[in-house]
Write an enzyme that holds these catalytic residues in place. Structure first.
Site, PDB file in Angstrom:
ATOM      1  NE  ARG A   4     -24.950  13.891  10.979  1.00  0.00           N
ATOM      2  CZ  ARG A   4     -24.771  14.375  12.280  1.00  0.00           C
ATOM      3  NH1 ARG A   4     -25.164  15.797  12.937  1.00  0.00           N
ATOM      4  NH2 ARG A   4     -23.500  13.706  12.554  1.00  0.00           N
ATOM      5  CD  GLN A  35     -28.866  21.585  18.878  1.00  0.00           C
ATOM      6  OE1 GLN A  35     -27.648  22.135  19.293  1.00  0.00           O
ATOM      7  NE2 GLN A  35     -28.998  22.392  17.508  1.00  0.00           N
ATOM      8  CD  GLN A  36     -35.300  18.330  15.450  1.00  0.00           C
ATOM      9  OE1 GLN A  36     -34.496  18.752  15.922  1.00  0.00           O
ATOM     10  NE2 GLN A  36     -36.708  17.845  16.232  1.00  0.00           N
ATOM     11  CB  VAL A  53     -24.324  24.949  22.256  1.00  0.00           C
ATOM     12  CG1 VAL A  53     -26.054  24.254  21.439  1.00  0.00           C
ATOM     13  CG2 VAL A  53     -23.723  25.122  20.671  1.00  0.00           C
ATOM     14  NE  ARG A  54     -18.098  29.387  21.078  1.00  0.00           N
ATOM     15  CZ  ARG A  54     -18.202  30.417  19.972  1.00  0.00           C
ATOM     16  NH1 ARG A  54     -17.862  31.204  19.590  1.00  0.00           N
ATOM     17  NH2 ARG A  54     -16.402  31.127  20.861  1.00  0.00           N
ATOM     18  NE  ARG A  64     -21.910  34.660  38.577  1.00  0.00           N
ATOM     19  CZ  ARG A  64     -20.462  34.419  39.409  1.00  0.00           C
ATOM     20  NH1 ARG A  64     -20.444  33.242  39.804  1.00  0.00           N
ATOM     21  NH2 ARG A  64     -19.905  35.950  39.459  1.00  0.00           N
ATOM     22  CG  ASN A 119     -26.343  29.474  36.850  1.00  0.00           C
ATOM     23  OD1 ASN A 119     -26.547  30.146  36.261  1.00  0.00           O
ATOM     24  ND2 ASN A 119     -25.548  28.475  37.150  1.00  0.00           N
ATOM     25  NE  ARG A 143     -25.690  34.736  23.092  1.00  0.00           N
ATOM     26  CZ  ARG A 143     -23.859  34.795  21.803  1.00  0.00           C
ATOM     27  NH1 ARG A 143     -24.388  35.357  21.104  1.00  0.00           N
ATOM     28  NH2 ARG A 143     -23.549  34.119  22.340  1.00  0.00           N
ATOM     29  NE  ARG A 164     -17.154  28.524  26.816  1.00  0.00           N
ATOM     30  CZ  ARG A 164     -16.152  29.970  27.228  1.00  0.00           C
ATOM     31  NH1 ARG A 164     -14.821  29.990  27.492  1.00  0.00           N
ATOM     32  NH2 ARG A 164     -15.754  30.759  27.661  1.00  0.00           N
TER      33      ARG A 164
HETATM   34  C1  LIG Z   1     -22.376  40.132  19.354  1.00  0.00           C
HETATM   35  C2  LIG Z   1     -21.521  38.947  19.477  1.00  0.00           C
HETATM   36  C3  LIG Z   1     -20.783  38.459  18.384  1.00  0.00           C
HETATM   37  C4  LIG Z   1     -20.154  37.617  18.378  1.00  0.00           C
HETATM   38  N1  LIG Z   1     -18.850  36.802  17.718  1.00  0.00           N
HETATM   39  C5  LIG Z   1     -18.454  36.091  17.240  1.00  0.00           C
HETATM   40  C6  LIG Z   1     -17.587  35.377  16.296  1.00  0.00           C
HETATM   41  O1  LIG Z   1     -17.764  36.091  15.530  1.00  0.00           O
HETATM   42  N2  LIG Z   1     -17.244  34.600  16.377  1.00  0.00           N
HETATM   43  C7  LIG Z   1     -16.696  33.653  17.725  1.00  0.00           C
HETATM   44  O2  LIG Z   1     -16.624  32.478  17.633  1.00  0.00           O
HETATM   45  N3  LIG Z   1     -17.743  34.137  18.775  1.00  0.00           N
HETATM   46  C8  LIG Z   1     -18.658  35.129  18.296  1.00  0.00           C
HETATM   47  N4  LIG Z   1     -18.785  35.208  19.001  1.00  0.00           N
HETATM   48  C9  LIG Z   1     -19.426  34.101  20.680  1.00  0.00           C
HETATM   49  C10 LIG Z   1     -18.186  35.040  22.126  1.00  0.00           C
HETATM   50  O3  LIG Z   1     -16.681  34.869  21.958  1.00  0.00           O
HETATM   51  C11 LIG Z   1     -18.965  34.119  23.358  1.00  0.00           C
HETATM   52  O4  LIG Z   1     -18.049  32.806  23.235  1.00  0.00           O
HETATM   53  C12 LIG Z   1     -20.298  33.360  23.293  1.00  0.00           C
HETATM   54  O5  LIG Z   1     -20.667  35.117  23.868  1.00  0.00           O
HETATM   55  C13 LIG Z   1     -19.827  33.393  25.262  1.00  0.00           C
HETATM   56  O6  LIG Z   1     -19.932  33.584  26.077  1.00  0.00           O
HETATM   57  P1  LIG Z   1     -19.204  33.914  27.449  1.00  0.00           P
HETATM   58  O7  LIG Z   1     -17.045  33.645  26.672  1.00  0.00           O
HETATM   59  O8  LIG Z   1     -19.202  35.088  28.513  1.00  0.00           O
HETATM   60  O9  LIG Z   1     -19.608  32.350  27.825  1.00  0.00           O
HETATM   61  P2  LIG Z   1     -20.447  31.716  28.351  1.00  0.00           P
HETATM   62  O10 LIG Z   1     -19.673  30.386  29.058  1.00  0.00           O
HETATM   63  O11 LIG Z   1     -21.864  32.386  28.922  1.00  0.00           O
HETATM   64  O12 LIG Z   1     -19.757  31.957  30.371  1.00  0.00           O
HETATM   65  C14 LIG Z   1     -19.904  33.055  31.067  1.00  0.00           C
HETATM   66  C15 LIG Z   1     -18.472  33.832  31.670  1.00  0.00           C
HETATM   67  O13 LIG Z   1     -17.832  32.785  32.349  1.00  0.00           O
HETATM   68  C16 LIG Z   1     -16.863  32.301  32.836  1.00  0.00           C
HETATM   69  N5  LIG Z   1     -15.624  31.980  31.515  1.00  0.00           N
HETATM   70  C17 LIG Z   1     -17.070  30.615  30.670  1.00  0.00           C
HETATM   71  N6  LIG Z   1     -15.462  29.519  30.986  1.00  0.00           N
HETATM   72  C18 LIG Z   1     -13.519  30.043  31.003  1.00  0.00           C
HETATM   73  C19 LIG Z   1     -13.420  29.452  30.864  1.00  0.00           C
HETATM   74  N7  LIG Z   1     -13.130  28.391  30.312  1.00  0.00           N
HETATM   75  N8  LIG Z   1     -12.071  30.183  31.797  1.00  0.00           N
HETATM   76  C20 LIG Z   1     -12.428  31.257  32.642  1.00  0.00           C
HETATM   77  N9  LIG Z   1     -13.951  31.778  32.525  1.00  0.00           N
HETATM   78  C21 LIG Z   1     -15.065  31.276  31.825  1.00  0.00           C
HETATM   79  C22 LIG Z   1     -16.323  33.813  31.868  1.00  0.00           C
HETATM   80  O14 LIG Z   1     -16.144  35.258  32.816  1.00  0.00           O
HETATM   81  C23 LIG Z   1     -17.152  34.083  30.564  1.00  0.00           C
HETATM   82  O15 LIG Z   1     -17.840  35.385  30.595  1.00  0.00           O
HETATM   83  C24 LIG Z   1     -20.429  36.720  19.603  1.00  0.00           C
HETATM   84  C25 LIG Z   1     -20.982  36.863  20.511  1.00  0.00           C
HETATM   85  C26 LIG Z   1     -21.017  38.467  20.403  1.00  0.00           C
HETATM   86  C27 LIG Z   1     -22.860  38.361  21.755  1.00  0.00           C
END
Ligand SMILES: Cc1cc2nc3c(=O)[nH]c(=O)nc-3n(C[C@H](O)[C@H](O)[C@H](O)COP(=O)(O)OP(=O)(O)OC[C@H]3O[C@@H](n4cnc5c(N)ncnc54)[C@H](O)[C@@H]3O)c2cc1C
Length: 289
Positions: free
Chosen positions: A181, A126-127, A116-117, A199, A197, A208, A119
């Protein structure tokens, strides 16, 4: 490659190993493509992306392009070729027009917190651990713990069982589920619905499916990729570790290239610098980008 451009490995430092492929273990999790089915994908999804791409370069109205594509007046191979080129060029808005909905079950809270990180272009439900009072919450057992010293594994299992028992006692004593919980471990399993979507799905899969990703979420995306392949091998082919599309690995943790899928960025740039230097010594210049 010269010693100047290739960082020498620290003395005595072994290459780290690729984490074992989680696909070899039955983890008790499921990812099911709820919508769309194969018929819808075959009939409408590729024509829809084609329409988005073609609209940019055509005098025709989008509804006419879509009609011709769905009616088979435009060769499907031609549609796929345009789509492939547009995706590879990074024109990502064209693939935001199609979405996939997955039912995801039996994954740990450790996984769901990572999932859910994401965005952009993705929705989750989610349950709830507030509204569901669990009678027998189940948990995920990592294979490293399963294969650990019996004593260690037993202590782990006792700890998990103790948490679950305490949860039951708290609920029985009238403590609301939303407070009981708090004793649940990260290993607790959960269910989600995820709609994304294409993309966003390619982006998430890039991160992942990478061998640097945590084993459980990597397994989830292997299952997701399998589901997409079932309805469209063409669209499924875009779900790959990010290095495949990039052509190089950009993960800091893979500078030793223990994962061999693609060369590390540092080595690619190093090779480029060597080539440029050799060209300059020979009185030629490489194009600068
Ligand atoms: C191997 C691995 C290890 C990780 N370890 C950690 C960790 O130790 N701690 C931790 O906190 N997280 C960790 N993460 C999570 C990571 O930092 C991202 O939060 C997560 O992968 C979501 O990806 P994303 O930022 O590309 O977001 P998504 O929401 O998937 O966004 C897709 C794309 O849209 C654009 N985007 C989205 N939102 C914005 C915005 N607000 N402003 C500008 N552009 C935007 C960016 O280009 C982004 O890449 C890890 C991830 C991976 C894959």
């Amino acid at each position: 490659m010269t010693a100047e451009t290739t960082p020498a490995p620290a003395p005595g430092r072994e290459k780290t190993g690729i984490p074992r492929n989680p696909g070899r273990h039955e983890l008790g999790m499921k990812a099911t493509l709820l919508f769309p089915d194969r018929d819808i994908v075959e009939r409408f999804y590729v024509p829809l992306i084609y329409t988005a791409c073609r609209t940019c370069y055509s005098e025709l109205a989008p509804d006419e392009i879509f009609r011709r594509a769905v009616d088979g007046q435009i060769d499907p191979a031609k549609q796929r070729k345009l789509i492939q080129g547009v995706i590879e060029s990074g024109h990502g808005s064209t693939i935001e027009h199609i979405v996939f909905t997955f039912g995801i079950s039996g994954v740990s809270r450790t996984l769901s917190h990572q999932l859910v990180r994401h965005r952009a272009g993705v929705a989750f439900d989610q349950q709830s651990q507030r509204y569901v009072t669990f009678k027998g919450a189940s948990t995920m057992l990592p294979s490293t713990v399963a294969e650990a010293e019996p004593d260690l594994r037993e202590r782990y299992e006792q700890q998990i069982e103790g948490s679950m028992e305490l949860y039951g006692d708290l609920v029985a004593a009238g403590i609301p589920g939303e407070d009981a919980r708090f004793v649940f471990p990260n290993a607790t399993r959960t269910n989600l619905v995820m709609t994304t979507n294409l993309r966003a799905l390619i982006h998430m899969s890039g991160l992942r499916l990478c061998t640097m990703a945590q084993w459980e979420i990597r397994r989830l995306f292997q299952l997701i990729r399998h589901e997409i392949f079932e309805v469209s091998p063409f669209l499924g082919s875009f779900l790959a570790p990010k290095c495949v599309a990039l052509g190089y690995c950009d993960e800091m943790g893979n500078r030793d290239e223990h994962c061999p899928i693609r060369p590390h960025k540092d080595n690619v740039l190093g090779a480029w610098a060597d080539k440029a230097k050799a060209a300059r010594s020979a009185g030629r210049d490489l194009p600068v980008t």
